[in-house]
Design a protein around this motif. Structure first.
Motif, PDB file in Angstrom:
ATOM      1  N   ALA A 128       0.809  -1.212   0.000  1.00 24.57           N
ATOM      2  CA  ALA A 128       0.000   0.000   0.000  1.00 24.57           C
ATOM      3  C   ALA A 128       0.845   1.266   0.000  1.00 24.57           C
ATOM      4  O   ALA A 128       0.447   2.285  -0.570  1.00 24.57           O
ATOM      5  CB  ALA A 128      -0.943  -0.001   1.210  1.00 24.57           C
ATOM      6  N   THR A 129       2.015   1.209   0.634  1.00 24.66           N
ATOM      7  CA  THR A 129       2.841   2.420   0.734  1.00 24.66           C
ATOM      8  C   THR A 129       3.966   2.463  -0.302  1.00 24.66           C
ATOM      9  O   THR A 129       4.393   3.546  -0.706  1.00 24.66           O
ATOM     10  CB  THR A 129       3.455   2.541   2.142  1.00 24.66           C
ATOM     11  N   PHE A 130       4.467   1.287  -0.730  1.00 23.77           N
ATOM     12  CA  PHE A 130       5.603   1.283  -1.654  1.00 23.77           C
ATOM     13  C   PHE A 130       5.220   1.048  -3.117  1.00 23.77           C
ATOM     14  O   PHE A 130       5.986   1.401  -4.022  1.00 23.77           O
ATOM     15  CB  PHE A 130       6.634   0.236  -1.218  1.00 23.77           C
ATOM     16  N   LYS A 131       4.089   0.396  -3.347  1.00 19.07           N
ATOM     17  CA  LYS A 131       3.563   0.173  -4.712  1.00 19.07           C
ATOM     18  C   LYS A 131       4.375  -0.821  -5.539  1.00 19.07           C
ATOM     19  O   LYS A 131       3.806  -1.712  -6.166  1.00 19.07           O
ATOM     20  CB  LYS A 131       3.457   1.501  -5.495  1.00 19.07           C
ATOM     21  N   THR A 132       5.707  -0.673  -5.598  1.00 11.40           N
ATOM     22  CA  THR A 132       6.535  -1.548  -6.429  1.00 11.40           C
ATOM     23  C   THR A 132       7.746  -2.050  -5.641  1.00 11.40           C
ATOM     24  O   THR A 132       8.201  -1.404  -4.676  1.00 11.40           O
ATOM     25  CB  THR A 132       7.050  -0.824  -7.684  1.00 11.40           C
ATOM     26  N   VAL A 133       8.288  -3.172  -6.088  1.00 10.70           N
ATOM     27  CA  VAL A 133       9.467  -3.719  -5.431  1.00 10.70           C
ATOM     28  C   VAL A 133      10.683  -2.835  -5.700  1.00 10.70           C
ATOM     29  O   VAL A 133      11.629  -2.784  -4.890  1.00 10.70           O
ATOM     30  CB  VAL A 133       9.700  -5.177  -5.888  1.00 10.70           C
ATOM     31  N   GLU A 134      10.688  -2.114  -6.805  1.00  5.28           N
ATOM     32  CA  GLU A 134      11.791  -1.175  -7.093  1.00  5.28           C
ATOM     33  C   GLU A 134      11.847  -0.074  -6.039  1.00  5.28           C
ATOM     34  O   GLU A 134      12.940   0.348  -5.633  1.00  5.28           O
ATOM     35  CB  GLU A 134      11.618  -0.574  -8.484  1.00  5.28           C
ATOM     36  N   ASN A 135      10.682   0.400  -5.609  1.00  7.44           N
ATOM     37  CA  ASN A 135      10.658   1.427  -4.560  1.00  7.44           C
ATOM     38  C   ASN A 135      11.191   0.867  -3.240  1.00  7.44           C
ATOM     39  O   ASN A 135      11.881   1.577  -2.492  1.00  7.44           O
ATOM     40  CB  ASN A 135       9.236   1.940  -4.368  1.00  7.44           C
ATOM     41  N   ILE A 136      10.878  -0.378  -2.965  1.00 11.84           N
ATOM     42  CA  ILE A 136      11.400  -1.012  -1.748  1.00 11.84           C
ATOM     43  C   ILE A 136      12.920  -1.132  -1.835  1.00 11.84           C
ATOM     44  O   ILE A 136      13.640  -0.853  -0.866  1.00 11.84           O
ATOM     45  CB  ILE A 136      10.755  -2.396  -1.545  1.00 11.84           C
ATOM     46  N   ALA A 137      13.412  -1.518  -3.013  1.00 11.54           N
ATOM     47  CA  ALA A 137      14.861  -1.631  -3.203  1.00 11.54           C
ATOM     48  C   ALA A 137      15.554  -0.280  -2.996  1.00 11.54           C
ATOM     49  O   ALA A 137      16.609  -0.204  -2.350  1.00 11.54           O
ATOM     50  CB  ALA A 137      15.158  -2.177  -4.602  1.00 11.54           C
ATOM     51  N   ASN A 138      14.981   0.774  -3.537  1.00 10.24           N
ATOM     52  CA  ASN A 138      15.558   2.114  -3.366  1.00 10.24           C
ATOM     53  C   ASN A 138      15.623   2.496  -1.895  1.00 10.24           C
ATOM     54  O   ASN A 138      16.605   3.093  -1.440  1.00 10.24           O
ATOM     55  CB  ASN A 138      14.733   3.145  -4.139  1.00 10.24           C
ATOM     56  N   GLU A 139      14.575   2.156  -1.153  1.00 13.29           N
ATOM     57  CA  GLU A 139      14.535   2.495   0.271  1.00 13.29           C
ATOM     58  C   GLU A 139      15.601   1.728   1.043  1.00 13.29           C
ATOM     59  O   GLU A 139      16.380   2.307   1.808  1.00 13.29           O
ATOM     60  CB  GLU A 139      13.147   2.182   0.830  1.00 13.29           C
ATOM     61  N   LYS A 140      15.662   0.428   0.832  1.00 11.97           N
ATOM     62  CA  LYS A 140      16.592  -0.401   1.603  1.00 11.97           C
ATOM     63  C   LYS A 140      18.045  -0.181   1.183  1.00 11.97           C
ATOM     64  O   LYS A 140      18.970  -0.458   1.960  1.00 11.97           O
ATOM     65  CB  LYS A 140      16.195  -1.875   1.471  1.00 11.97           C
ATOM     66  N   SER A 141      18.257   0.315  -0.021  1.00 12.88           N
ATOM     67  CA  SER A 141      19.622   0.548  -0.488  1.00 12.88           C
ATOM     68  C   SER A 141      20.342   1.617   0.332  1.00 12.88           C
ATOM     69  O   SER A 141      21.576   1.689   0.310  1.00 12.88           O
ATOM     70  CB  SER A 141      19.622   0.958  -1.963  1.00 12.88           C
TER      71      SER A 141
END
Length: 427
Positions: A128-141
């Motif tokens: 719901a908050t990140f929408k895509t796995v790419e956004n999650i990757a950017n955050e955790k990077s």
């Protein structure tokens, strides 16, 4: 003056100001402790496997060093609690770093300033908050980007989004995975229920075997991550292999629970993002003697908005289970047929306590019961109902703690006496 204080104390704005003031002082204490600490800091992130990897690294290092682990309580406030509790003789701090929304990782990474960062694997959690796995990757990077220049980033080379994080690293980067290009190459993975998970890792032309009491082949990723990180820290392969044999799995992460005179439970109740369910179903092995029962609770990020998800999960569950049970507010979304319900192949309960009673009434000692749910329902109660007096009848209590740490779950005196009898403490 006391009356004035009480009047002001009832004002919402003042209470909010006091909370912020206390939080600021607590944060300042935690960050000051971090600045003074001489310990090495290891930070672990990923969508799956980070809790187990954190626990494994902590367990391996504890055999030789004084270690302060932080497992599960993995957002910024939990980290501040760990930093506030630091002691001068702590030699390692091993912290799990999670995110729930954009912007969560940077303050954690800045506070940790890790000497070693580890990234396991990525998936679409917190949809719901990140929408895509790419956004999650950017955050955790951000954890990799803020690792100390003199430190090391340990990355999963098999996952392109994880391996791409090396571009942000200001430190040395090492890789683990099945790729032939990996610094720590996983050659073989072997798992069967009732036996330890085992892997072989090739390091500098030599292969080493490691095994650990974990349920599920997918745990090879956090195991390989933990072995790679501790080898980088100078722990020998033999020492790592020896210490892993005494590891106890994180409760609720495919952990086994065997109550007195009850079936075997496999509890995967700490989280349930939809992308991770295929790991859960691969874990299930049909019992040759007793029944195989699968219990499904809340699936993360979908709630009541998507009946299709709960129907798909039921279709997958009934292929491997004799009985499928749905629990919680979405328990009627399975799409089970009238025949399946009448033949008792499917059962649904809105209330957890009703499911507890039903399972205990139908399950035998040779049955195997697999439970999957997000933590909101605390479905571990179904297993604990055998050994504990469960005084909690709430479906969703909001507590982040697992039930065995809750005051409403008390160990049953009868179960306690049975344990004493089995140990031969009385006849």
């Amino acid at each position: 003056m006391p009356f004035l204080f009480l009047s002001l104390g009832r004002n919402g704005k003042l209470r909010s100001w006091l909370r912020i003031r206390r939080q600021s002082r607590f944060e300042a204490l935690a960050l000051s402790n971090r600045k003074r600490s001489t310990a090495k800091f290891i930070a672990v992130t990923g969508s799956s496997g980070k809790s187990t990897a954190t626990a494994l690294i902590s367990h391996i290092l504890t055999q030789r060093y004084k270690v302060r682990p932080q497992v599960l309580d993995n957002l910024y406030n939990g980290l501040l609690g760990t930093l506030a509790a630091l002691e001068p003789d702590d030699q390692y701090v091993v912290a799990e770093a999670a995110v729930a929304k954009p912007g969560d990782m940077t303050p954690q990474a800045n506070a940790l300033k890790p000497d070693v960062s580890v990234v396991t694997m990525l998936g679409l959690e917190h949809r719901a908050t990140f929408k895509t796995v790419e956004n999650i990757a950017n955050e955790k990077s951000q954890l990799v980007a803020l690792t100390k220049p003199c430190g090391t980033a340990v990355l999963n080379i098999d996952e392109p989004l994880v391996w791409a994080m090396r571009e942000l690293a200001q430190c040395r980067v090492v890789s683990f995975g099945t790729s032939t290009d990996a610094d720590y190459q996983v050659l073989d993975v072997d798992y069967c229920f009732g036996r330890n998970l085992s892997i072989k890792i090739k390091v500098c032309g030599r292969s080493h075997s490691f095994e650990v009491p974990l349920n599920g082949k997918h745990f090879w990723v956090p195991l390989a991550a933990a072995v790679s990180a501790t080898l980088e820290l100078g722990i020998s392969p033999n020492e790592i292999a020896s210490s892993l044999l005494s590891f106890k799995p994180v409760f609720g992460r495919c952990s086994t629970y065997r109550p007195n005179d009850g079936p075997v439970f496999i509890l995967d109740t700490a989280k349930a993002p939809y992308y991770s369910l295929h790991h859960f179903f691969k874990l299930i092995e049909v019992e040759k003697t007793g029944k195989t029962i699968v219990i499904i609770g809340q699936i993360s990020d979908y709630g009541g908005k998507n009946d299709r998800i709960y129907r798909e999960v039921y279709e997958a569950a009934k292929k491997v289970a004799d009985i499928v049970i749905y629990v919680g507010e979405h328990s009627e979304r399975s799409g089970a047929s009238i025949d399946e319900i009448s033949q008792r192949r499917f059962k649904s309960f809105k209330h957890v306590i009703d499911a507890c009673r039903y399972v205990k009434s139908i399950a035998n000692e040779d049955d195997r019961i697999y439970i999957k749910s997000s933590p909101s329902l605390h479905l571990e109660r179904i297993a604990m109902f055998y050994d504990y007096v469960v005084r909690c009848d709430q479906n969703v209590c909001g507590s982040p703690r697992t039930c065995h740490k809750c005051g409403l779950i008390e160990f049953s005196p009868l179960a306690h006496l049975e344990e004493k009898y089995k140990r031969g403490e009385f006849r």
